[in-house]
Design a protein around this motif. Structure first.
Motif, PDB file in Angstrom:
ATOM      1  N   GLY A 150     -11.402  21.547   5.723  1.00 55.21           N
ATOM      2  CA  GLY A 150     -12.166  22.237   6.744  1.00 55.21           C
ATOM      3  C   GLY A 150     -13.624  22.391   6.363  1.00 55.21           C
ATOM      4  O   GLY A 150     -13.981  22.436   5.186  1.00 55.21           O
ATOM      5  N   ARG A 151     -14.436  22.451   7.394  1.00 55.19           N
ATOM      6  CA  ARG A 151     -15.875  22.705   7.231  1.00 55.19           C
ATOM      7  C   ARG A 151     -16.340  23.423   8.484  1.00 55.19           C
ATOM      8  O   ARG A 151     -16.263  22.876   9.582  1.00 55.19           O
ATOM      9  N   GLY A 152     -16.774  24.651   8.318  1.00 54.74           N
ATOM     10  CA  GLY A 152     -17.139  25.428   9.484  1.00 54.74           C
ATOM     11  C   GLY A 152     -15.951  25.607  10.411  1.00 54.74           C
ATOM     12  O   GLY A 152     -14.883  26.044   9.995  1.00 54.74           O
ATOM     13  N   ASP A 153     -16.132  25.237  11.682  1.00 54.06           N
ATOM     14  CA  ASP A 153     -15.054  25.373  12.660  1.00 54.06           C
ATOM     15  C   ASP A 153     -14.151  24.143  12.717  1.00 54.06           C
ATOM     16  O   ASP A 153     -13.169  24.135  13.462  1.00 54.06           O
ATOM     17  N   ALA A 154     -14.478  23.107  11.974  1.00 55.01           N
ATOM     18  CA  ALA A 154     -13.707  21.866  12.027  1.00 55.01           C
ATOM     19  C   ALA A 154     -12.593  21.874  10.987  1.00 55.01           C
ATOM     20  O   ALA A 154     -12.838  22.137   9.803  1.00 55.01           O
ATOM     21  N   ARG A 155     -11.384  21.599  11.429  1.00 56.04           N
ATOM     22  CA  ARG A 155     -10.216  21.492  10.555  1.00 56.04           C
ATOM     23  C   ARG A 155      -9.461  20.228  10.922  1.00 56.04           C
ATOM     24  O   ARG A 155      -9.244  19.950  12.107  1.00 56.04           O
ATOM     25  N   ALA A 156      -9.044  19.450   9.904  1.00 56.81           N
ATOM     26  CA  ALA A 156      -8.331  18.208  10.191  1.00 56.81           C
ATOM     27  C   ALA A 156      -7.582  17.740   8.951  1.00 56.81           C
ATOM     28  O   ALA A 156      -7.942  18.098   7.824  1.00 56.81           O
ATOM     29  N   PRO A 157      -6.528  16.944   9.134  1.00 60.70           N
ATOM     30  CA  PRO A 157      -5.844  16.368   7.979  1.00 60.70           C
ATOM     31  C   PRO A 157      -6.660  15.233   7.378  1.00 60.70           C
ATOM     32  O   PRO A 157      -7.351  14.498   8.089  1.00 60.70           O
ATOM     33  N   LEU A 158      -6.555  15.093   6.069  1.00 57.18           N
ATOM     34  CA  LEU A 158      -7.189  13.987   5.343  1.00 57.18           C
ATOM     35  C   LEU A 158      -6.093  13.269   4.580  1.00 57.18           C
ATOM     36  O   LEU A 158      -5.266  13.902   3.920  1.00 57.18           O
ATOM     37  N   ARG A 159      -6.107  11.944   4.658  1.00 61.08           N
ATOM     38  CA  ARG A 159      -5.101  11.131   3.976  1.00 61.08           C
ATOM     39  C   ARG A 159      -5.819  10.013   3.232  1.00 61.08           C
ATOM     40  O   ARG A 159      -6.576   9.240   3.838  1.00 61.08           O
ATOM     41  N   VAL A 160      -5.582   9.934   1.926  1.00 64.51           N
ATOM     42  CA  VAL A 160      -6.234   8.929   1.087  1.00 64.51           C
ATOM     43  C   VAL A 160      -5.150   8.146   0.353  1.00 64.51           C
ATOM     44  O   VAL A 160      -4.242   8.737  -0.241  1.00 64.51           O
ATOM     45  N   SER A 161      -5.237   6.817   0.396  1.00 59.30           N
ATOM     46  CA  SER A 161      -4.252   5.958  -0.258  1.00 59.30           C
ATOM     47  C   SER A 161      -4.946   5.003  -1.224  1.00 59.30           C
ATOM     48  O   SER A 161      -6.064   4.544  -0.962  1.00 59.30           O
ATOM     49  N   VAL A 162      -4.261   4.705  -2.325  1.00 59.41           N
ATOM     50  CA  VAL A 162      -4.763   3.780  -3.337  1.00 59.41           C
ATOM     51  C   VAL A 162      -3.669   2.774  -3.651  1.00 59.41           C
ATOM     52  O   VAL A 162      -2.503   3.139  -3.822  1.00 59.41           O
ATOM     53  N   GLU A 163      -4.048   1.492  -3.732  1.00 57.31           N
ATOM     54  CA  GLU A 163      -3.076   0.434  -3.982  1.00 57.31           C
ATOM     55  C   GLU A 163      -3.692  -0.635  -4.875  1.00 57.31           C
ATOM     56  O   GLU A 163      -4.880  -0.979  -4.737  1.00 57.31           O
ATOM     57  N   GLU A 164      -2.897  -1.155  -5.789  1.00 54.98           N
ATOM     58  CA  GLU A 164      -3.340  -2.287  -6.607  1.00 54.98           C
ATOM     59  C   GLU A 164      -3.507  -3.509  -5.709  1.00 54.98           C
ATOM     60  O   GLU A 164      -2.681  -3.760  -4.830  1.00 54.98           O
ATOM     61  N   TRP A 165      -4.555  -4.293  -5.950  1.00 55.44           N
ATOM     62  CA  TRP A 165      -4.891  -5.362  -5.002  1.00 55.44           C
ATOM     63  C   TRP A 165      -5.738  -6.411  -5.694  1.00 55.44           C
ATOM     64  O   TRP A 165      -6.644  -6.076  -6.466  1.00 55.44           O
ATOM     65  N   ASP A 166      -5.464  -7.686  -5.438  1.00 56.51           N
ATOM     66  CA  ASP A 166      -6.294  -8.759  -5.992  1.00 56.51           C
ATOM     67  C   ASP A 166      -6.504  -9.861  -4.969  1.00 56.51           C
ATOM     68  O   ASP A 166      -6.723 -11.024  -5.315  1.00 56.51           O
ATOM     69  N   GLY A 167      -6.454  -9.496  -3.692  1.00 58.09           N
ATOM     70  CA  GLY A 167      -6.595 -10.491  -2.629  1.00 58.09           C
ATOM     71  C   GLY A 167      -8.038 -10.710  -2.227  1.00 58.09           C
ATOM     72  O   GLY A 167      -8.984 -10.203  -2.836  1.00 58.09           O
ATOM     73  N   GLU A 168      -8.206 -11.478  -1.159  1.00 54.72           N
ATOM     74  CA  GLU A 168      -9.534 -11.735  -0.615  1.00 54.72           C
ATOM     75  C   GLU A 168      -9.880 -10.667   0.428  1.00 54.72           C
ATOM     76  O   GLU A 168      -9.003 -10.089   1.058  1.00 54.72           O
ATOM     77  N   ILE A 169     -11.174 -10.443   0.597  1.00 53.18           N
ATOM     78  CA  ILE A 169     -11.614  -9.474   1.604  1.00 53.18           C
ATOM     79  C   ILE A 169     -11.156  -9.958   2.974  1.00 53.18           C
ATOM     80  O   ILE A 169     -11.415 -11.112   3.351  1.00 53.18           O
ATOM     81  N   PRO A 170     -10.467  -9.124   3.746  1.00 58.05           N
ATOM     82  CA  PRO A 170      -9.978  -9.577   5.054  1.00 58.05           C
ATOM     83  C   PRO A 170     -11.133  -9.769   6.026  1.00 58.05           C
ATOM     84  O   PRO A 170     -12.212  -9.182   5.865  1.00 58.05           O
ATOM     85  N   PRO A 171     -10.934 -10.573   7.050  1.00 50.30           N
ATOM     86  CA  PRO A 171     -11.996 -10.765   8.038  1.00 50.30           C
ATOM     87  C   PRO A 171     -12.226  -9.500   8.854  1.00 50.30           C
ATOM     88  O   PRO A 171     -11.365  -8.627   8.934  1.00 50.30           O
ATOM     89  N   CYS A 172     -13.399  -9.417   9.446  1.00 46.59           N
ATOM     90  CA  CYS A 172     -13.699  -8.284  10.326  1.00 46.59           C
ATOM     91  C   CYS A 172     -12.942  -8.472  11.640  1.00 46.59           C
ATOM     92  O   CYS A 172     -12.980  -9.551  12.239  1.00 46.59           O
ATOM     93  N   VAL A 173     -12.262  -7.419  12.074  1.00 48.64           N
ATOM     94  CA  VAL A 173     -11.507  -7.462  13.318  1.00 48.64           C
ATOM     95  C   VAL A 173     -11.984  -6.326  14.213  1.00 48.64           C
ATOM     96  O   VAL A 173     -12.078  -5.172  13.783  1.00 48.64           O
TER      97      VAL A 173
END
Length: 400
Positions: free
Chosen positions: A134-157
């Motif tokens: 929360g910050r001031g009047d704003a409240r919301a869920p936050l979700r952060v994920s981390v994953e091992e990865w060695d692929g190529e950068i995906p294209p912009c969609v």
């Protein structure tokens, strides 16, 4: 496809665990038009999506299938995540799994039929931290994920991102600030995804309403996922303890939630008494670092591994208050595995032994009902003396 006002979309594959079921979804019927996206040389049109449901099982840290996610690594990432929040953004007080603590990987059934073109590998392998901010009047869920990865950068969609930024170290960060509509309900969402050389880190916050306030700006989400301490190869500081675990017993009749001040007060009292009663014992986490119970915020609890001169065992502690008038009845009968006694000050002590031993699991249960109706409950192994736990539960300052 909806939980807590969060609408899932194709921007980031998200798994939400609830009562053993994972639901992942993406938006459907994206428009075919393609608009330029800053930072992208090529933009692909939005794709039609689908939804699916799959069962899962809770995982564990130090899983040999994911050797990078040790318990201490999860703890170090959690600390880095919380420290990367802006100073005026407040993390809501909640159980560990809702306090931005990175959780173990979810385990899915072998050979499960998900959907055409989708494999378990597509939806697994990430450790996720969730919490309300929360910050001031704003409240919301936050979700952060981390994953091992060695692929190529995906294209912009289109509709997955609205800007791509390449940082000086080569890290690519995609961001999105958009409003989506599902089943007639608008959701304002912001996302950021960082592609390191060895890691993908993603963050999302959202709220219902096309103009709903969100406590984190897009650039702040970008700073969170670009934190190098979230990389799977980042070193864990020496002495980092394992993360706190969800704990507490099921509470059929919820009581008023405990405040942070109350939990810290009784935690300090518990720690002081622990040093007196168990001077030679060591625990993998400070005994006074209590958290809110995951099955009801009217209790405070902890689970630690304890080493004593006679061996090691897991110890769980829960402190709550409830109507337990029947526990004080003098007519209560003992059984072969349960015994009850009343101390001179009116404290009722109930103990129970598990007749079926389970490898490495606590086999003894003890509850101490104080005169104030504050209930202190323990589960432990033979390596801890029950009378000493009664003394611990009688510490001044534990009354709720």
């Amino acid at each position: 496809m909806r939980r807590g006002g969060v609408l899932l979309d194709v921007a980031v594959v998200v798994a939400i665990v609830a009562v053993g079921t994972v639901v992942a979804g993406v938006l459907e019927d994206q428009p075919p038009s393609v608009e330029p996206i800053p930072g992208c040389d090529v933009v692909l049109p939005a794709e039609e999506g689908f939804s699916f449901t799959i069962g899962s099982y809770g995982g564990r840290y130090d899983n040999p299938d994911y050797p990078w996610l040790t318990a201490t690594k999860a703890s170090a990432m959690s600390t880095a995540l919380i420290e990367s929040l802006p100073t005026d953004v407040e993390l809501e007080f909640a159980s560990p799994s809702n306090s931005l603590v990175f959780q173990p990987m979810d385990i899915y059934p072998e050979g499960v039929d998900i959907a055409e073109g989708v494999t378990v590998e597509d939806i697994s392998g990430d450790s996720t931290a969730s919490g309300g901010v929360g910050r001031g009047d704003a409240r919301a869920p936050l979700r952060v994920s981390v994953e091992e990865w060695d692929g190529e950068i995906p294209p912009c969609v289109e509709e997955r991102i609205d800007e791509r930024t390449t940082l000086p170290d080569g890290t690519v960060v995609d961001t999105l600030d958009a409003v989506s509509v599902y089943d007639g309900v608008s959701t304002h969402r912001r996302t950021a995804v960082a592609y390191f050389a060895d890691t993908v880190a993603s963050a999302r916050t959202s709220n219902e309403g096309s103009d709903a306030l969100l406590p984190l700006e897009v650039d702040e989400l970008s700073n969170i996922v670009a934190n190098p301490q979230l990389r799977v190869t980042a070193e864990v500081p020496e002495g980092t303890p394992p993360p706190p675990r969800d704990c507490g017993s099921y509470r059929e009749n919820p009581t008023l939630p405990l405040s942070r001040d109350v939990v810290e007060r009784i935690g300090a009292s518990l720690a002081d008494q622990w040093a007196v009663v168990f001077p030679e014992a060591q625990s993998d986490r400070p005994i006074g670092d209590l958290v809110l119970g995951s099955f009801g915020s009217g209790s405070a609890c902890t689970v630690v591994n304890v080493s004593t001169p006679t061996g090691s065992t897991e110890l769980s502690i829960e402190i709550s208050i409830r109507d337990t008038t029947e526990w004080r009845s003098t007519d209560a009968q003992d059984s072969s595995s349960v015994s009850r006694s009343t101390l001179p000050d009116g404290t009722v002590v109930t103990s129970r032994s598990d007749e079926t031993q389970r490898g490495g699991q606590p086999s003894e249960w003890l509850s101490v009902l104080r005169p104030s109706n504050t209930l202190v409950q323990f589960s432990f192994g033979d390596e801890i003396d029950a009378d000493s736990l009664v003394e611990l539960a009688s510490a001044p300052g534990l009354d709720l």
